[in-house]
Structure formats: structure tokens, C-alpha cells
Design a protein around this motif. Sequence first.
Motif, mmCIF file in Angstrom:
data_model
loop_
_atom_site.group_PDB
_atom_site.id
_atom_site.type_symbol
_atom_site.label_atom_id
_atom_site.label_comp_id
_atom_site.label_asym_id
_atom_site.label_seq_id
_atom_site.Cartn_x
_atom_site.Cartn_y
_atom_site.Cartn_z
ATOM 1 N N ILE A 271 4.007 -11.735 -7.056
ATOM 2 C CA ILE A 271 2.692 -11.476 -7.642
ATOM 3 C C ILE A 271 1.690 -11.200 -6.523
ATOM 4 C CG2 ILE A 271 0.797 -12.381 -9.042
ATOM 5 C CD1 ILE A 271 3.321 -11.877 -10.665
ATOM 6 N N VAL A 272 0.993 -10.086 -6.633
ATOM 7 C CA VAL A 272 -0.083 -9.748 -5.698
ATOM 8 C C VAL A 272 -1.411 -9.975 -6.403
ATOM 9 C CG1 VAL A 272 -1.243 -7.870 -4.470
ATOM 10 C CG2 VAL A 272 1.239 -8.093 -4.345
ATOM 11 N N ILE A 273 -2.305 -10.720 -5.758
ATOM 12 C CA ILE A 273 -3.617 -11.013 -6.332
ATOM 13 C C ILE A 273 -4.666 -10.214 -5.566
ATOM 14 C CG2 ILE A 273 -5.349 -12.811 -6.717
ATOM 15 C CD1 ILE A 273 -2.577 -14.629 -6.529
ATOM 16 N N LEU A 274 -5.384 -9.369 -6.275
ATOM 17 C CA LEU A 274 -6.464 -8.608 -5.662
ATOM 18 C C LEU A 274 -7.743 -9.422 -5.775
ATOM 19 C CD1 LEU A 274 -5.861 -4.915 -6.820
ATOM 20 C CD2 LEU A 274 -4.948 -6.154 -4.856
ATOM 21 N N ASP A 275 -8.348 -9.722 -4.639
ATOM 22 C CA ASP A 275 -9.484 -10.635 -4.568
ATOM 23 C C ASP A 275 -10.795 -9.873 -4.651
ATOM 24 O OD1 ASP A 275 -11.193 -12.723 -4.114
ATOM 25 O OD2 ASP A 275 -10.774 -12.869 -1.970
ATOM 26 N N PHE A 276 -11.559 -10.144 -5.684
ATOM 27 C CA PHE A 276 -12.878 -9.552 -5.861
ATOM 28 C C PHE A 276 -14.001 -10.513 -5.453
ATOM 29 C CE2 PHE A 276 -10.284 -6.816 -8.470
ATOM 30 C CZ PHE A 276 -10.864 -5.567 -8.328
ATOM 31 N N GLY A 277 -13.651 -11.588 -4.729
ATOM 32 C CA GLY A 277 -14.669 -12.477 -4.197
ATOM 33 C C GLY A 277 -14.944 -13.726 -5.003
ATOM 34 N N SER A 278 -14.090 -14.043 -5.955
ATOM 35 C CA SER A 278 -14.296 -15.254 -6.751
ATOM 36 C C SER A 278 -14.006 -16.501 -5.926
ATOM 37 C CB SER A 278 -13.372 -15.235 -7.972
ATOM 38 O OG SER A 278 -13.352 -16.493 -8.617
ATOM 39 N N GLN A 279 -14.720 -17.581 -6.232
ATOM 40 C CA GLN A 279 -14.435 -18.857 -5.578
ATOM 41 C C GLN A 279 -13.087 -19.409 -6.029
ATOM 42 O OE1 GLN A 279 -16.762 -22.302 -6.963
ATOM 43 N NE2 GLN A 279 -17.520 -21.065 -8.669
ATOM 44 N N TYR A 280 -12.529 -18.850 -7.106
ATOM 45 C CA TYR A 280 -11.256 -19.336 -7.633
ATOM 46 C C TYR A 280 -10.068 -18.454 -7.260
ATOM 47 C CZ TYR A 280 -14.351 -22.086 -10.672
ATOM 48 O OH TYR A 280 -15.318 -22.926 -11.162
ATOM 49 N N SER A 281 -10.273 -17.426 -6.445
ATOM 50 C CA SER A 281 -9.188 -16.497 -6.134
ATOM 51 C C SER A 281 -7.991 -17.215 -5.532
ATOM 52 C CB SER A 281 -9.681 -15.411 -5.171
ATOM 53 O OG SER A 281 -10.674 -14.613 -5.770
ATOM 54 N N GLU A 282 -8.262 -18.103 -4.577
ATOM 55 C CA GLU A 282 -7.173 -18.825 -3.935
ATOM 56 C C GLU A 282 -6.460 -19.743 -4.935
ATOM 57 O OE1 GLU A 282 -6.637 -17.794 -1.044
ATOM 58 O OE2 GLU A 282 -8.557 -16.826 -0.665
ATOM 59 N N LEU A 283 -7.226 -20.232 -5.904
ATOM 60 C CA LEU A 283 -6.640 -21.128 -6.889
ATOM 61 C C LEU A 283 -5.644 -20.380 -7.782
ATOM 62 C CD1 LEU A 283 -6.608 -24.003 -7.877
ATOM 63 C CD2 LEU A 283 -8.570 -23.497 -9.344
#
Length: 527
Positions: A14-26
Motif C-alpha cells: 500500500i502506498v499512501i500519498l500524503d496531503f499534509g494531514s496530521q494523521y497521515s503517518e497513522l
Amino acid sequence: MSSALIDGQRHPAIVILDFGSQYSELIARRVRENNVYSVMTRYTTSAKEILLLNPKGIILSGGPNSVYEQGAPICDPDIWNLGIPVLGVCYGMQVMVQQLGGTVAVAKQAEYGKAPLEVDDSTDLLVNVAQGSTVWMSHGDTGKKLPEGFVRLAHTNNTPDAAIANHQRRLYGVQFHPEVIHSLYGMVILSNFVHHICGCEADWTTEVFIEEAMDQIRTQVGTKRVLLALSGGVDSSTLAFLLHKTIRNQLTCMFIDQGFMRKGEPEFLMDFFDRKFNLKVQYINARERFIEKLRGIFDPEEKRRIIGTEFIRVFEEESKLLGPFDYLAQGTLYPDVIESAGTNLDPKTGERVAVKIKSHHNVGGLPKDLQFKLVEPLRRLFKDEVRRVGRSLGLPEEIVCRHPFPGPGLAIRILGEVTSSNLNILRDADLIVREEIKQAGLYNEVWQAFAVLLPVRSVGVMGDKRTYAFPIVLRCVSSEDGMTADWSRLPYDLLESISNRIVNEVKGVNRVVLDITSKPPGTIEWE
């Protein structure tokens, strides 16, 4: 296999594209809890770059922007045509709607906090999700018109399209945050996506990580020698066991006593590693050197930079006597990297920028003329993952369950200038905090419990005499991985015992206060 090893590197399922959420790492952490390997990358990652990673699924994180604003971050539109399942979370769902021809606008009523989810379509994404279960909302925008081919999966009182899907193209979106613990069936939803929809196998385990980490270490290091900065915390201790298992005599552990450890810890650690486990450790007493370097220094970032630089200088000097060494091993973790890099993204470049919370000595405090190459096999793991690795490697519970301790040690738990007398005060107070919490049987129930010394004095009275002494701040927090935290609700009688002991046993302290700030907005450490 849900992910493949290519050129010795595991490619993510799974690849997660990070848009800057504080929960992205979670999100990344929750996927891994499903025993599926995940990585996070910037939202500007192209479809071609994603294909090179050979993932089975893509998740678009939340973010602070409004997708209809000029310059709002969006992903490569070719992603929608890869034939790979995509799940958009909050802002990620709005990006999906907007880019595929739907409409996103300001919601009539913003929705923050808990909301009951009414399931309209219990297939695919929402299989086994209970009707009316709580989800966590955090949005002021909403989808006004769905793209062609999309249907509603669920709604709430204020959000008509709380979950959507294009079943044929395997594109899904949720307006809430399934990754946070407040969404009661969030893990079920993520499991449905990664296992049922993406077809990922549960093959990302502690044992798999250890095998792959050992292979990567051997490939990187070869026959060269490695110097490990051993602090005695769970991170560096786990790394020590991992390296010892992998390269044996190529490893030299060095314990730098910089004078900022907790009371009795240097003696305990030397006995534990050197004599109990026969892991040869070189003890370096550099207390005076570090104290002198911090003389007159008040700024916390400057403290961290000085301590980080001085650590490396000591390693370099001592390695000339013990070496030569080509590599420096560090127990750097994912949260260290995140906090040192910042969490905001440049909308033009997609890079994390500004908003650096604090520099970690093993990430942000390294000098530019570093003489070592770094070995950091734990830098993509969260703390709970490291603990599981430590247990699998045979690390005793007394080390595995130790509370996290910052690299700069007590130097960043003394606000303002660090002096020998203040260090002694804080050591005595901190020991009482740990003793009382252990005696109450709550040590493993809290994430961290420690004392902070403030550079102010207040008036008190002891034995009918006026005192003018320091306050101690009691900081006790509960957390899963250190990314977010809440203050621990300790029993009043325990707080009373801690306070009574500190003011009666620690000379120079006449007041104890309790920090009841969560993270965010605060950080766990005060500096």
C-alpha cells in the motif's frame, strides 16, 4: 506475497500519498497493523513512480486544504487509470471527487468529532461495519455532486455522502478518518480495503522485518565495522541486539555518559549489556565536556544541536582509538524523522517544509561534516513495532517496556540553562516519579512519566520558614506511538504521594504542578 523484494528492498503493498494531514503517518501504521507493508510518499509522486513501487493499493490521506482553492494540492490524474484500487480519506476523497468530474464545496454545516455512520451499501468497503457505529469527522467541505459511476455507501446526519464508491473501477472514498481510534470500525474498513479489495496478504510480520533488516544491514555494511551509539532505551537496545545478531564482531557499542541520564542509569546499563548479555560496551565519561558546552545556552533548539554535534564529535574521537569505523548505527524511528522534518507540504514541490516541531539529536542535530555513514534500519518503524522486534530478538521486558527517553536526556527537561545543581534536583525528582508509578502498578499503563524543572521560583513555607524554590512539573501521558498523546488520569492519591515525596525529599523544590496538555497542541517533552 502482498509486497515483493526487488534489489533487496521490500516494495509496499500500500502506498499512501500524503496531503499534509496530521494523521497521515497513522494511516501507514494502521495498514501495518493489518500485517500489510505500507509506505508514505508525497502527493506529487507521479503515476509512473508509483508503478515502479508495484503496489496493490493506494490511499490518499487527509489534508488541511480545500480542493477547490487555487493552488490546492492534487495528485497525478493518471493515478485513476492505473487499475489499482484507491481509497481517499477526507481531503483525499475530495480530491477524488473533484478530479473525476464531481463537485466539492463548503458544507452547509461543518462536522467535527464523533458522528453515527448510517450504512447504505454494506458490500466491499463496509462489509461487517455496524449500522450507526461511531466515526470521526473533521471537515468543513463536502461532495456536492458525485462523479459519474459513483454511488453512496454511507451517510451521516450532516454528510449525505460520508462514504462513496465506484465499484467497477475499485475507487473508494470516506469523508471521515478510519485510522483514528474514535472511528470504532475504522480498522475493519481499512482491513476490507487492503485485504478484500486490494488482495494483500498478511505477510508483513516482525519476523519478516527482522529477516529483511538483517539482509539490508549485511548488504549495506559488508565486512566493515559499525559503531553503535547505545543509550539504553528500547530503540538503541533493540538495534544493538539486531546488529549483534547480524554482524557479531563487526559491531562496537559505545555508551556516552553525557551527564544527562536519569539517576543510576549509567551503572545499570553497563551492568545489563556488558556483564549480563556479554554485549561489549565501551563506556565514555563525557559529563564535564557536555555541561561546559551548554553553559549559558537557553534556547532548546540550540541545546539539541549542540548535544547532537557533540555526540558525533565524541564518537569520532573515540572511534579513532577503537576503530576505524565506517558506519554509525542509530535507533532513529519514524516519529523522529517526522517531527524533525515538519508536517506541512509545499503545494508546488510536495516536499515537507517549515513547521519543524523540534530537532531530534539523531536526525536534526547531525553536523554537515559527519565522518560516518549512517545505518538506521529502524527509521521506518513506530515505537510499538520496535518493541515487538525487541521481544522477538530476546530483549528482556525491563528494557522493552522502558518509557521513551529523549536523546538529549534531562537537558531538555530543564528549561533554560543546564547546570550540575539543576540536574541533581531533576534526577532526584524524576526518580521519585518513576518509583511511585511503578509501586502503584501503573508504569506500563502510561507512555511516559517524568519530571520537568522550570527556571522560576515561587514562595513556599516549610517548618514555619519561608522558602523560595523551584517548581517541578509532573508530565504523564498516554499514547500508542508518540504521534499523538493525552495526559494520563492518574489517581489522586498517587499524585499526592508523588508531590509529598518530592517537596520533602528534593532540596530546592517547594511546589509540584501537573501538566494536563494533550499532543497536539503541546508536545510530550517541554523542549
